[in-house]
Design a protein around this motif. Structure first.
Motif, PDB file in Angstrom:
ATOM      1  N   PHE A   1     -50.537  71.489 -22.947  1.00  0.00           N
ATOM      2  CA  PHE A   1     -49.349  70.546 -23.879  1.00  0.00           C
ATOM      3  C   PHE A   1     -48.997  71.350 -25.130  1.00  0.00           C
ATOM      4  N   GLU A   2     -47.898  71.425 -25.338  1.00  0.00           N
ATOM      5  CA  GLU A   2     -47.537  72.127 -26.791  1.00  0.00           C
ATOM      6  C   GLU A   2     -47.346  70.961 -27.756  1.00  0.00           C
ATOM      7  N   GLY A   3     -47.080  69.829 -27.568  1.00  0.00           N
ATOM      8  CA  GLY A   3     -46.877  68.627 -28.469  1.00  0.00           C
ATOM      9  C   GLY A   3     -47.650  67.244 -27.801  1.00  0.00           C
ATOM     10  N   VAL A   4     -48.094  66.234 -28.676  1.00  0.00           N
ATOM     11  CA  VAL A   4     -48.430  65.270 -28.282  1.00  0.00           C
ATOM     12  C   VAL A   4     -47.713  64.281 -29.104  1.00  0.00           C
ATOM     13  N   LEU A   5     -47.212  63.145 -28.259  1.00  0.00           N
ATOM     14  CA  LEU A   5     -46.373  61.882 -29.126  1.00  0.00           C
ATOM     15  C   LEU A   5     -47.242  60.812 -28.646  1.00  0.00           C
ATOM     16  N   HIS A   6     -47.995  60.412 -29.769  1.00  0.00           N
ATOM     17  CA  HIS A   6     -49.314  59.365 -29.380  1.00  0.00           C
ATOM     18  C   HIS A   6     -48.692  57.837 -29.661  1.00  0.00           C
TER      19      HIS A   6
ATOM     20  N   THR B   1     -49.231  77.620 -33.839  1.00  0.00           N
ATOM     21  CA  THR B   1     -47.524  77.726 -34.136  1.00  0.00           C
ATOM     22  C   THR B   1     -46.827  76.865 -32.962  1.00  0.00           C
ATOM     23  N   ASP B   2     -45.941  76.216 -33.795  1.00  0.00           N
ATOM     24  CA  ASP B   2     -45.048  75.467 -33.043  1.00  0.00           C
ATOM     25  C   ASP B   2     -46.121  74.462 -32.246  1.00  0.00           C
ATOM     26  N   LYS B   3     -47.112  73.901 -32.620  1.00  0.00           N
ATOM     27  CA  LYS B   3     -47.818  72.846 -32.107  1.00  0.00           C
ATOM     28  C   LYS B   3     -47.379  71.595 -32.911  1.00  0.00           C
ATOM     29  N   LEU B   4     -47.542  70.426 -32.375  1.00  0.00           N
ATOM     30  CA  LEU B   4     -47.504  69.330 -33.288  1.00  0.00           C
ATOM     31  C   LEU B   4     -48.305  68.000 -32.444  1.00  0.00           C
ATOM     32  N   PHE B   5     -48.972  67.336 -33.359  1.00  0.00           N
ATOM     33  CA  PHE B   5     -49.753  65.833 -33.015  1.00  0.00           C
ATOM     34  C   PHE B   5     -48.970  64.991 -33.760  1.00  0.00           C
ATOM     35  N   TYR B   6     -48.139  64.187 -33.067  1.00  0.00           N
ATOM     36  CA  TYR B   6     -47.272  63.274 -33.842  1.00  0.00           C
ATOM     37  C   TYR B   6     -47.891  61.834 -33.297  1.00  0.00           C
ATOM     38  N   HIS B   7     -48.277  61.256 -34.428  1.00  0.00           N
ATOM     39  CA  HIS B   7     -48.935  59.724 -34.346  1.00  0.00           C
ATOM     40  C   HIS B   7     -48.082  58.536 -34.869  1.00  0.00           C
ATOM     41  N   VAL B   8     -48.096  57.867 -33.781  1.00  0.00           N
ATOM     42  CA  VAL B   8     -47.137  56.381 -34.167  1.00  0.00           C
ATOM     43  C   VAL B   8     -48.058  55.401 -34.615  1.00  0.00           C
ATOM     44  N   SER B   9     -47.873  55.023 -35.859  1.00  0.00           N
ATOM     45  CA  SER B   9     -48.360  54.070 -36.358  1.00  0.00           C
ATOM     46  C   SER B   9     -47.727  52.694 -37.084  1.00  0.00           C
TER      47      SER B   9
ATOM     48  N   TYR C   1     -59.466  70.922 -39.708  1.00  0.00           N
ATOM     49  CA  TYR C   1     -59.234  71.795 -38.664  1.00  0.00           C
ATOM     50  C   TYR C   1     -57.813  72.244 -38.707  1.00  0.00           C
ATOM     51  N   HIS C   2     -56.853  72.108 -39.534  1.00  0.00           N
ATOM     52  CA  HIS C   2     -55.481  72.503 -39.638  1.00  0.00           C
ATOM     53  C   HIS C   2     -54.493  72.159 -38.773  1.00  0.00           C
ATOM     54  N   LEU C   3     -54.951  71.158 -38.186  1.00  0.00           N
ATOM     55  CA  LEU C   3     -54.363  70.603 -36.949  1.00  0.00           C
ATOM     56  C   LEU C   3     -52.789  70.097 -37.380  1.00  0.00           C
ATOM     57  N   PRO C   4     -51.899  70.673 -36.959  1.00  0.00           N
ATOM     58  CA  PRO C   4     -50.416  70.517 -37.289  1.00  0.00           C
ATOM     59  C   PRO C   4     -50.126  68.784 -36.790  1.00  0.00           C
ATOM     60  N   TYR C   5     -49.938  67.954 -37.766  1.00  0.00           N
ATOM     61  CA  TYR C   5     -49.612  66.601 -37.457  1.00  0.00           C
ATOM     62  C   TYR C   5     -48.389  65.962 -38.321  1.00  0.00           C
ATOM     63  N   MET C   6     -47.960  64.970 -37.791  1.00  0.00           N
ATOM     64  CA  MET C   6     -47.060  64.136 -38.592  1.00  0.00           C
ATOM     65  C   MET C   6     -47.464  62.600 -38.262  1.00  0.00           C
TER      66      MET C   6
ATOM     67  N   ALA D   1     -35.674  57.390 -34.629  1.00  0.00           N
ATOM     68  CA  ALA D   1     -36.439  57.763 -35.691  1.00  0.00           C
ATOM     69  C   ALA D   1     -37.656  58.830 -35.441  1.00  0.00           C
ATOM     70  N   ILE D   2     -38.170  58.553 -34.380  1.00  0.00           N
ATOM     71  CA  ILE D   2     -39.328  59.488 -33.922  1.00  0.00           C
ATOM     72  C   ILE D   2     -38.812  60.853 -33.814  1.00  0.00           C
ATOM     73  N   ASP D   3     -37.772  60.640 -32.737  1.00  0.00           N
ATOM     74  CA  ASP D   3     -36.925  61.979 -32.271  1.00  0.00           C
ATOM     75  C   ASP D   3     -36.713  62.930 -33.483  1.00  0.00           C
ATOM     76  N   LEU D   4     -36.121  62.130 -34.290  1.00  0.00           N
ATOM     77  CA  LEU D   4     -35.606  62.883 -35.667  1.00  0.00           C
ATOM     78  C   LEU D   4     -36.833  63.426 -36.341  1.00  0.00           C
ATOM     79  N   ALA D   5     -37.762  62.746 -36.698  1.00  0.00           N
ATOM     80  CA  ALA D   5     -39.040  63.052 -37.400  1.00  0.00           C
ATOM     81  C   ALA D   5     -39.705  64.089 -36.861  1.00  0.00           C
ATOM     82  N   LEU D   6     -39.900  64.155 -35.382  1.00  0.00           N
ATOM     83  CA  LEU D   6     -40.493  65.075 -34.656  1.00  0.00           C
ATOM     84  C   LEU D   6     -39.825  66.536 -34.553  1.00  0.00           C
ATOM     85  N   HIS D   7     -38.608  66.190 -34.633  1.00  0.00           N
ATOM     86  CA  HIS D   7     -37.725  67.668 -34.446  1.00  0.00           C
ATOM     87  C   HIS D   7     -37.432  67.913 -35.970  1.00  0.00           C
ATOM     88  N   LYS D   8     -37.185  67.381 -36.881  1.00  0.00           N
ATOM     89  CA  LYS D   8     -36.676  67.932 -38.151  1.00  0.00           C
ATOM     90  C   LYS D   8     -37.660  67.615 -39.435  1.00  0.00           C
TER      91      LYS D   8
END
Ligand code: NAD
Ligand code: DAU
Length: 348
Positions: free
Chosen positions: A76-81, A122-130, A174-179, A231-238
């Protein structure tokens, strides 16, 4: 990102997020991982199950070897949790279930993502919904901002706060890219009828009592679920990697006022004499550790990404009530089986 793992996509918010991504991004491969607990329901996403860019995987995020193997197989290149135990009352009776899924499950996903991406973030993202509940409670005034200190009061919010901390820690260490995004109370179609709005809609239809906790003066900030998904879609992309975004409805209601509005809408829809449903209101024992007030200042996501709710509360509530009335089979299926046992334990 091309291959995205969405967790909890058979649940309430997750099903709306999965649908949005599958329909809006045909070039993405969307994998929906869900354990199908009592809160997960494939009926929520039956309309997209045959889409070519969609795959459902039944599995538990607590099972680390399974999660590691899944990442190794699909890269996977992105996780939306979103997968979580999400109901505060259940966290009071079974805190460990919340530690398992919300804390251990999140760390399992972080470990698998870190291992999979370690050679190139590069271009990886762990997006955490809280949730906004990590900030604890507000008094009569003030709003939660992104830098408000964490001060969780329920086992649910403590487990979500812990998961947020782990996500940040993986970013730092670990420098894991997250939001991360922290959102206020959602409502809308497909919400399990343990939460205030669908529970009360169901009870009004059944002419059962409406159990308002304490004096009913607790305040929540309500957001239509599709606006959260947008909002999640927007934040994840922008959005900016490593940032937190607060998402809220700019829409505070005391519980009792909301319940009265719901009763009014339901009386109209059901053709009942005005005032009929209000008579079902019953003040019951308070929730232990009940947070007085939540309210989000969503000006960061508004100013930086241009997001704001698209639906007014009146519109959203009207749509929600109509959906439940038109989908009584969904409601009946979900309230058969274990629901009766849960209800009995919680309210009697
Ligand atoms: P939900 O309870 O409706 O759905 C949760 C989903 O996660 C279900 O499909 C369930 O089967 C799945 N799940 C649970 N445990 C799992 C496990 N161990 N492995 C895999 N899947 C598992 O929850 P929701 O209300 O849709 O909330 C989704 C997310 O959004 C949660 O992280 C929650 O904390 C957060 N959130 C919710 C709200 C709200 O008002 N509902 C507000 C802000 C944030
Ligand atoms: O703020 C975001 C959070 O909102 C999410 O993180 C949670 O997953 C979600 O469940 C929700 O938490 P709340 O505890 O605020 O939602 P709930 O619908 O359970 O309750 C809303 C309010 O209504 C709260 O003050 C408790 C009250 N209530 C709830 C129920 C179920 C009642 O008075 N009676 C009830 O029977």
């Amino acid at each position: 990102m091309k291959k995205i793992l969405i967790t909890g996509g058979a649940g309430f918010i997750g099903s709306h997020v999965v649908r949005l991504f599958v329909k809006k991004y045909p070039q993405y491969q969307i994998f929906n991982l869900d354990a199908l607990t009592y809160a997960g329901n494939l009926e929520n996403i039956v309309d997209i199950e045959n889409e070519p860019n969609y795959t459902f995987i039944k599995g538990d995020i607590v099972d680390a070897p399974f999660i590691d193997a899944l990442f190794a197989e699909h890269q996977f290149e992105g996780v939306l949790h979103l997968a979580a135990e999400s109901h505060v009352d259940r966290s009071i009776t079974d805190p460990l279930a919340f530690v398992r899924t919300n804390v251990i499950g999140t760390v399992n996903l972080l470990n698998a993502a870190k291992e999979c991406w370690k050679d190139d973030f590069t271009d990886k993202l762990f997006y955490h919904v809280s949730t906004d509940e990590v900030y604890g409670t507000l008094g009569e005034t003030g709003l939660f901002i992104e830098t408000t200190s964490y001060d969780p009061n329920s086992p649910y919010s403590a487990s979500k706060a812990s998961s947020d901390h782990f996500v940040r820690a993986y970013g730092e260490t670990y420098h894991l890219p997250y939001m991360i995004s922290n959102c206020s109370n959602n409502y809308g179609p497909n919400q399990f009828p343990e939460k205030l709005i669908p529970l009360f809609i169901y009870n009004i239809v059944q002419e059962k009592s409406l159990p308002v906790y304490g004096d009913g003066k607790y305040t929540r900030d309500w957001l239509y679920v599709l606006d959260h998904a947008i909002a999640i879609d927007l934040a994840l992309h922008k959005g900016k990697v490593g940032e937190t975004y607060n998402i809220g409805g700019f829409n505070e209601w005391q519980n009792i006022e909301l319940v009265k509005l719901l009763c009014k809408i339901m009386d109209e829809k059901l053709g009942r004499v005005p005032g009929t449903s209000e008579q079902l209101i019953s003040y019951v024992k308070d929730r232990p550790g009940h947070d007085l007030r939540y309210a989000i200042d969503a000006s960061k996501i508004n100013k930086e990404l241009g997001w704001k709710p698209s639906v007014t509360f009146e519109q959203g509530l009207e749509r929600t009530v109509s959906w439940y009335l038109e989908n009584q089979t969904w409601l009946n299926n979900i309230t058969s089986g274990d629901y009766a046992t849960y209800y009995e334990k919680q309210y009697n």
